[in-house]
Design an enzyme around this catalytic site. Structure first.
Site, PDB file in Angstrom:
ATOM      1  N   ASP A  33       0.819  -1.218   0.000  1.00 38.19           N
ATOM      2  CA  ASP A  33       0.000   0.000   0.000  1.00 38.19           C
ATOM      3  C   ASP A  33       0.857   1.275   0.000  1.00 38.19           C
ATOM      4  O   ASP A  33       1.965   1.286   0.535  1.00 38.19           O
ATOM      5  CB  ASP A  33      -0.918  -0.013   1.235  1.00 38.19           C
ATOM      6  N   GLY A  36      -0.109   5.309  -4.526  1.00 38.66           N
ATOM      7  CA  GLY A  36      -0.767   6.537  -4.994  1.00 38.66           C
ATOM      8  C   GLY A  36      -0.197   7.761  -4.287  1.00 38.66           C
ATOM      9  O   GLY A  36       0.164   8.759  -4.918  1.00 38.66           O
ATOM     10  N   ARG A  37      -0.067   7.671  -2.944  1.00 31.60           N
ATOM     11  CA  ARG A  37       0.449   8.809  -2.165  1.00 31.60           C
ATOM     12  C   ARG A  37       1.909   9.091  -2.505  1.00 31.60           C
ATOM     13  O   ARG A  37       2.327  10.245  -2.586  1.00 31.60           O
ATOM     14  CB  ARG A  37       0.292   8.529  -0.662  1.00 31.60           C
ATOM     15  N   ARG A  46      -0.899   8.969 -10.175  1.00 33.55           N
ATOM     16  CA  ARG A  46      -0.912   7.783  -9.307  1.00 33.55           C
ATOM     17  C   ARG A  46      -0.296   6.566  -9.994  1.00 33.55           C
ATOM     18  O   ARG A  46       0.334   5.719  -9.356  1.00 33.55           O
ATOM     19  CB  ARG A  46      -2.358   7.455  -8.898  1.00 33.55           C
ATOM     20  N   HIS A  50       2.296   3.158  -9.037  1.00 37.27           N
ATOM     21  CA  HIS A  50       2.119   1.718  -9.249  1.00 37.27           C
ATOM     22  C   HIS A  50       3.330   1.130  -9.974  1.00 37.27           C
ATOM     23  O   HIS A  50       3.758   0.016  -9.693  1.00 37.27           O
ATOM     24  CB  HIS A  50       0.837   1.442 -10.036  1.00 37.27           C
ATOM     25  N   THR A  79     -10.710  -6.993  -4.417  1.00 35.13           N
ATOM     26  CA  THR A  79     -12.052  -7.031  -5.019  1.00 35.13           C
ATOM     27  C   THR A  79     -12.706  -5.645  -4.943  1.00 35.13           C
ATOM     28  O   THR A  79     -13.646  -5.373  -5.677  1.00 35.13           O
ATOM     29  CB  THR A  79     -12.959  -8.067  -4.298  1.00 35.13           C
ATOM     30  N   GLU A  80     -12.189  -4.786  -4.053  1.00 31.64           N
ATOM     31  CA  GLU A  80     -12.739  -3.425  -3.910  1.00 31.64           C
ATOM     32  C   GLU A  80     -12.024  -2.405  -4.801  1.00 31.64           C
ATOM     33  O   GLU A  80     -12.526  -1.285  -4.987  1.00 31.64           O
ATOM     34  CB  GLU A  80     -12.637  -2.968  -2.452  1.00 31.64           C
ATOM     35  N   ASN A  81     -10.876  -2.766  -5.344  1.00 31.60           N
ATOM     36  CA  ASN A  81     -10.087  -1.789  -6.110  1.00 31.60           C
ATOM     37  C   ASN A  81     -10.695  -1.434  -7.469  1.00 31.60           C
ATOM     38  O   ASN A  81     -10.253  -0.482  -8.118  1.00 31.60           O
ATOM     39  CB  ASN A  81      -8.633  -2.256  -6.281  1.00 31.60           C
ATOM     40  N   ARG A  84     -11.821   2.233  -8.420  1.00 31.85           N
ATOM     41  CA  ARG A  84     -10.915   3.287  -8.896  1.00 31.85           C
ATOM     42  C   ARG A  84     -11.185   3.625 -10.357  1.00 31.85           C
ATOM     43  O   ARG A  84     -11.911   2.910 -11.036  1.00 31.85           O
ATOM     44  CB  ARG A  84      -9.481   2.821  -8.699  1.00 31.85           C
ATOM     45  N   GLU A 222       1.560 -12.676  12.830  1.00 32.55           N
ATOM     46  CA  GLU A 222       2.064 -11.473  13.492  1.00 32.55           C
ATOM     47  C   GLU A 222       1.924 -10.327  12.507  1.00 32.55           C
ATOM     48  O   GLU A 222       2.204 -10.477  11.312  1.00 32.55           O
ATOM     49  CB  GLU A 222       3.548 -11.649  13.872  1.00 32.55           C
TER      50      GLU A 222
HETATM   51  C1  IPE Z   1      -5.356  -2.674  -0.018  1.00 39.20           C
HETATM   52  O1  IPE Z   1      -5.068  -1.347  -0.208  1.00 39.20           O
HETATM   53  C2  IPE Z   1      -5.318  -3.413  -1.330  1.00 39.20           C
HETATM   54  C3  IPE Z   1      -4.010  -3.539  -1.959  1.00 39.20           C
HETATM   55  C4  IPE Z   1      -2.872  -3.089  -1.478  1.00 39.20           C
HETATM   56  C5  IPE Z   1      -3.997  -4.223  -3.217  1.00 39.20           C
HETATM   57  P1  IPE Z   1      -6.213  -0.252  -0.395  1.00 39.20           P
HETATM   58  O2  IPE Z   1      -5.535   1.040  -0.593  1.00 39.20           O
HETATM   59  O3  IPE Z   1      -7.163  -0.690  -1.441  1.00 39.20           O
HETATM   60  O4  IPE Z   1      -6.946  -0.332   1.006  1.00 39.20           O
HETATM   61  P2  IPE Z   1      -7.810   0.757   1.782  1.00 39.20           P
HETATM   62  O5  IPE Z   1      -8.808   1.313   0.815  1.00 39.20           O
HETATM   63  O6  IPE Z   1      -6.866   1.819   2.264  1.00 39.20           O
HETATM   64  O7  IPE Z   1      -8.422   0.014   2.926  1.00 39.20           O
HETATM   65  C1  IPE Z   2      -1.665   0.144  -3.278  1.00 33.15           C
HETATM   66  O1  IPE Z   2      -1.410   1.505  -3.338  1.00 33.15           O
HETATM   67  C2  IPE Z   2      -1.883  -0.468  -4.628  1.00 33.15           C
HETATM   68  C3  IPE Z   2      -3.288  -0.850  -4.876  1.00 33.15           C
HETATM   69  C4  IPE Z   2      -4.247  -0.787  -4.013  1.00 33.15           C
HETATM   70  C5  IPE Z   2      -3.600  -1.350  -6.208  1.00 33.15           C
HETATM   71  P1  IPE Z   2      -2.596   2.556  -3.379  1.00 33.15           P
HETATM   72  O2  IPE Z   2      -2.924   2.840  -4.810  1.00 33.15           O
HETATM   73  O3  IPE Z   2      -3.723   2.142  -2.536  1.00 33.15           O
HETATM   74  O4  IPE Z   2      -1.874   3.814  -2.755  1.00 33.15           O
HETATM   75  P2  IPE Z   2      -2.512   4.881  -1.766  1.00 33.15           P
HETATM   76  O5  IPE Z   2      -2.984   4.117  -0.567  1.00 33.15           O
HETATM   77  O6  IPE Z   2      -3.624   5.547  -2.508  1.00 33.15           O
HETATM   78  O7  IPE Z   2      -1.382   5.784  -1.458  1.00 33.15           O
HETATM   79 MG    MG Z   3      -4.131   2.412  -0.549  1.00 33.30          MG
END
Ligand code: IPE
Ligand code: IPE
Ligand code: MG
Length: 257
Positions: A33, A36-37, A46, A50, A79-81, A84, A222
């Site tokens: 995770d 994007g940030r 973003r 990746h 499954t929630e991504n 985007r 853990e």
């Molecule tokens: C969890 O990260 C999923 C992956 C890293 C693939 P997200 O960025 O989707 O999770 P939330 O939305 O912060 O819970």
């Molecule tokens: C994790 O990074 C990758 C995926 C969830 C696909 P994010 O894209 O969630 O990055 P942030 O959390 O927005 O920074």
């Molecule tokens: Mg994230």
């Protein structure tokens, strides 16, 4: 020793394991995770995050293999991504395709087994075909080789539901008896069948939650959280996570001896 691509197009010897003495977990799982940030902070789209995150995965997978981790399971797309933007989803899928094309060429040489967790049905036929190809190569590799599990369109709840559907179908066919179901039997129906539960789950990116990752398998894992964003995560960070794991007192509900 396998060559190590440092992401800048150069290759060098992989970093030497600097592990303190102690047991390295056999199975490490990572919620990758913060991509994007990482990009936004640099004024980049973003998708650039990746891309950088994919490089980190290559690097960390190589390091895990070199220090004797047997399984590395990474959360690549939940499954929630799908919530985007179409552009971001397409960019992630394109990166996965690139990785798979590369894996087809190199996994046999590098002795890296590759396996997918998740519901592949809504994934493009092209990606699915590549995943089948890497599965076939994995079949030919030794079971003792390092294995990376990539969670793609993965959700812990969805994985449990798919297991229940399959078990119900097997019961209806008379292959299984509902009363035989126990934890071991149930695990057999999960994407992780045959793979031990992760001893250590790492989440970079500052959030302290599982976000639907390995809900069944994480029962006694853990957990290690760090604010470092995934593209900045490196071998030293992994060493810190493992050092923290090595200090934990894992009681599994028992009493410390
Ligand atoms: C969890 O990260 C999923 C992956 C890293 C693939 P997200 O960025 O989707 O999770 P939330 O939305 O912060 O819970
Ligand atoms: C994790 O990074 C990758 C995926 C969830 C696909 P994010 O894209 O969630 O990055 P942030 O959390 O927005 O920074
Ligand atoms: Mg994230």
């Amino acid at each position: 020793m396998a060559e190590w691509n440092n992401g800048a197009g150069r290759t060098a010897e992989p970093p030497r394991p600097s592990r303190p003495d102690g047991t390295v977990p056999g199975h490490i799982a990572i919620i990758m995770d913060g991509n994007g940030r990482w990009a936004t902070r640099r004024g980049l789209p973003r998708t650039a995050g990746h891309k950088a995150g994919a490089e980190t995965f290559r690097r960390i997978a190589t390091y895990c293999k070199n220090i004797g981790v047997k399984y590395l399971t990474v959360y690549a797309f939940s499954t929630e991504n799908w919530k985007r933007s179409e552009m971001e989803v397409a960019a992630i899928m394109a990166l996965l395709k690139r990785y798979l094309l590369e894996a087809v060429e190199t996994m046999e040489r590098d002795h890296i087994r590759l396996h997918f967790f998740g519901d592949m049905t809504p994934i493009s036929p092209e990606l699915r075909a590549l995943a089948r190809e890497t599965d076939e190569i994995t079949e030919h590799l030794s079971k003792d080789d390092f294995q990376a599990n990539v969670c793609l369109n993965y959700g812990g709840r969805n994985e449990i539901l798919r297991a229940v559907w399959q078990f119900a179908e097997d019961c209806a066919k008379g292959i299984r008896d509902p009363w035989d179901m126990d934890e071991e039997e149930f695990s057999f129906y999960l994407d992780s069948r045959g793979i031990p539960d992760p001893e250590l789950i790492i989440r970079p990116g500052g959030e302290q939650r599982l976000s639907n990752f390995l809900l069944w398998q994480s029962a006694y894992s853990e957990l290690y959280f760090t604010d470092t964003l995934w593209p900045d995560f490196d071998e030293a960070e992994l060493d810190r996570a493992i050092a923290s794991y090595q200090k934990r007192d894992r009681r599994f509900g028992g009493v410390k001896k």
